[in-house]
Design a protein around this motif. Structure first.
Motif, mmCIF file in Angstrom:
data_model
loop_
_atom_site.group_PDB
_atom_site.id
_atom_site.type_symbol
_atom_site.label_atom_id
_atom_site.label_comp_id
_atom_site.label_asym_id
_atom_site.label_seq_id
_atom_site.Cartn_x
_atom_site.Cartn_y
_atom_site.Cartn_z
ATOM 1 N N GLN A 109 0.818 -1.392 0.044
ATOM 2 C CA GLN A 109 0.040 0.006 0.062
ATOM 3 C C GLN A 109 0.880 1.242 0.053
ATOM 4 O O GLN A 109 0.452 2.307 -0.689
ATOM 5 N N TRP A 110 1.810 1.189 0.873
ATOM 6 C CA TRP A 110 2.710 2.382 0.795
ATOM 7 C C TRP A 110 3.491 2.517 -0.397
ATOM 8 O O TRP A 110 4.075 3.651 -0.899
ATOM 9 N N ALA A 120 2.991 6.077 -1.443
ATOM 10 C CA ALA A 120 4.060 7.423 -1.034
ATOM 11 C C ALA A 120 4.378 8.290 -2.343
ATOM 12 O O ALA A 120 4.576 9.462 -1.959
ATOM 13 N N VAL A 129 9.655 2.233 -0.307
ATOM 14 C CA VAL A 129 8.629 3.208 0.074
ATOM 15 C C VAL A 129 9.426 4.525 0.031
ATOM 16 O O VAL A 129 8.846 5.557 -0.365
ATOM 17 N N LEU A 174 0.035 12.433 7.243
ATOM 18 C CA LEU A 174 0.887 11.083 7.676
ATOM 19 C C LEU A 174 -0.045 10.623 9.141
ATOM 20 O O LEU A 174 -0.097 9.221 9.044
ATOM 21 N N TYR A 231 -0.997 6.936 8.151
ATOM 22 C CA TYR A 231 -0.306 5.858 8.724
ATOM 23 C C TYR A 231 -1.073 4.603 9.500
ATOM 24 O O TYR A 231 -1.005 3.517 9.254
ATOM 25 N N VAL A 235 -3.200 2.547 6.928
ATOM 26 C CA VAL A 235 -2.275 1.520 6.350
ATOM 27 C C VAL A 235 -1.844 0.389 7.209
ATOM 28 O O VAL A 235 -1.869 -0.563 6.900
ATOM 29 N N ALA A 260 -4.577 3.779 0.781
ATOM 30 C CA ALA A 260 -4.629 3.400 2.210
ATOM 31 C C ALA A 260 -5.996 2.856 2.492
ATOM 32 O O ALA A 260 -5.974 1.609 3.230
#
Length: 503
Positions: free
Chosen positions: A75-76, A80, A129, A236, A240, A243, A442
């Motif tokens: 996912q990242w 990203a 990432v 983030l 974060y 995710v 995410a």
């Protein structure tokens, strides 16, 4: 999707006032062969960035096996890039206005090329990432300078062909990205999905250093680094835990961080509104959202990209990990999407939008939702022996609807924006799309992996089928909201768009 954004990107929607100002006051005049080579450099950089959005999708299962990446890391890998790109986009444009567009273009091009090499050589999923984020920041320095430099290099009566070539890149990238990614991954390995940028970047850099002229804005808006820092922290904090939460078992702190992220973003919006009222140039011009066309268009665009990103992330994993398809086969199955999307994007913007206005967005959302539901029926009955062609009708419908929406959203959203705010509006609109791609990776990725984990079993398709079905249902629901949200845009907005185009 911008990350997977198979979007014909909306950067062509509205040249900024600074771009128009730069056209009248170029720092250097070039013509003939030198100007053509400068255009080639700019287009190579744009093509490289556009293709890089979609090229990685089909390689995700291979990256998972090669680097031992978890679902969250995948996912990242997707999120990203657009997250960093979206956060940095407006700042990149303002730095180019202040310090020189050619200079920022070259810095961004060097950074993008080096980051691509680092992605290709990444020793771990975490490293990949991180380098994808660096790619996004570099792209934000590079991409905003492309359109402005074209405006500097060409007089108004000469600009049509150059702009047409730039616009055509989006459709070509949509077709080439998945195929190139599949071919490279299958024949040379996933690392070449990124390493292929290196020779292209070097070629574009040589041409840029030699031929692209320098220009600056007569008046450059200030760069709000504090606002960028607050926006980054808020996003983030929000993304974060979304995710990572499903891998960590949703600990109590994840909900606290989510709440903190929402609070930080609320504070950011309030602060930006205060800056704007005081006469400063904000990172986020909140006054733009008082305009129904801009607010409705931003909502439509954001929701469509969230849905689209989830669709491609889930589909890639389902086809390869669930049905056991090869990388090449999983890449080729999306060609109908790209081809049909290119056709309907042209037809939507040139033919339907001038006639039926906002209803083209409603039509696109309904067609795209119908494609998601047809795909739901197909996936529900599919197994490892199901033909490639069984998925083509659904994929074609999704592509057709997506093309109608993305080609007309920006013209309708930006039509009523005053000239003095055109740059801010265009930048915010593009930023919304990029951040929506990150949110889609995410949220929809978390949904996919949560459902897959709850159906773990000895047969892969029995695990990944329910996950894909869940994403498709949420996608259809989001598109129903898009159809309703399109009505926020005034019914007569397309008439003003026609007048602006004619003028």
């Amino acid at each position: 999707m911008d990350t997977m954004t198979l979007e014909p990107r909306s950067e062509t929607a509205a040249p900024t006032p600074l771009a128009r100002e730069a056209t009248a006051r170029p720092a250097a005049q070039i013509e003939g062969r030198a100007r053509t080579l400068a255009l080639v450099s700019l287009l190579l950089a744009s093509a490289m960035e556009l293709i890089d959005v979609t090229i990685v999708n089909v390689a995700l299962p291979t990256i998972e096996r090669s680097l031992g990446a978890s679902g969250a890391m995948l996912q990242w890998v997707v999120a990203a890039y657009p997250l960093a790109f979206g956060i940095s986009l407006i700042t990149g444009a303002r730095l180019g206005d202040r310090f020189g567009r050619r200079r920022l273009f070259v810095i961004g091009l060097i950074g993008f090329t080096l980051a691509s090499a680092a992605c290709g050589l990444a020793p771990s999923a975490l490293g990949l990432v991180a380098f994808r984020a660096v790619q996004g920041i570099a792209a934000a320095a590079m991409v905003p300078q492309v359109l402005t430099s074209i405006q500097v290099m060409y007089a108004a009566h000469e600009r049509g062909k150059a702009m047409a070539a730039f616009s055509a890149l989006a459709g070509i990238a949509a077709v080439v990205g998945p195929i190139l990614g599949a071919v490279l991954t299958e024949t040379a390995g996933w690392r070449w999905v990124f390493l292929v940028n290196v020779p292209v970047g070097v070629l574009a850099l040589v041409a840029a250093l030699r031929f692209v002229p320098e220009s600056r804005a007569a008046h450059a808006d200030r760069v709000d680094f504090r606002g960028v820092a607050v926006l980054t922290a808020g996003l983030l904090a929000l993304l974060y835990p979304l995710v990572m939460g499903h891998e960590l078992g949703w600990p109590a702190w994840s909900y606290a961080v989510l709440l903190a992220g929402a609070l930080i973003l609320a504070i950011f919006v309030v602060a930006e509104a205060r800056h704007e009222r005081s006469g400063d140039e904000p990172l986020l011009a909140t006054s733009l959202y008082r305009d129904r066309a801009f607010a409705g268009g931003s909502l439509v665009g954001g929701l469509v990209f969230i849905a689209g990103t989830g669709y491609f992330l889930a589909g890639t994993l389902y086809f390869q990990a669930g049905l056991g398809w090869s990388v090449l086969k999983a890449g080729l199955v999306n060609i109908p999407f790209a081809l049909v999307c290119t056709v309907t994007a042209g037809a939507g913007a040139a033919m339907l939008m001038p006639r039926i206005g906002r209803r083209v967005l409603t039509l696109g959302a309904i067609v795209m939702a119908a494609g998601a539901l047809v795909m739901w029926v197909t996936v529900r009955a599919a197994d490892a022996q199901t033909s490639f062609w069984a998925f083509v009708p659904a994929i074609s419908l999704v592509g057709a609807g997506f093309g109608f929406v993305v080609s007309s959203t920006a013209p309708l959203a930006l039509v009523a924006v005053p000239d003095r705010q055109a740059g801010s509006a265009s930048g915010q609109f593009n930023t919304t799309g990029q951040l929506a791609n990150a949110v889609g990776a995410a949220v929809m990725g978390t949904l996919f992996f949560e459902v897959a984990a709850s159906h773990a079993g000895p047969v892969p398709v029995e695990m990944f089928r329910p996950a894909h079905l869940a994403v498709l249902l949420v996608m259809a629901a989001l598109l129903a909201v898009v159809a309703l949200a399109s009505r926020v845009i005034p019914a007569g907005a397309h008439e003003h768009a026609d007048l602006a185009a004619g003028h």
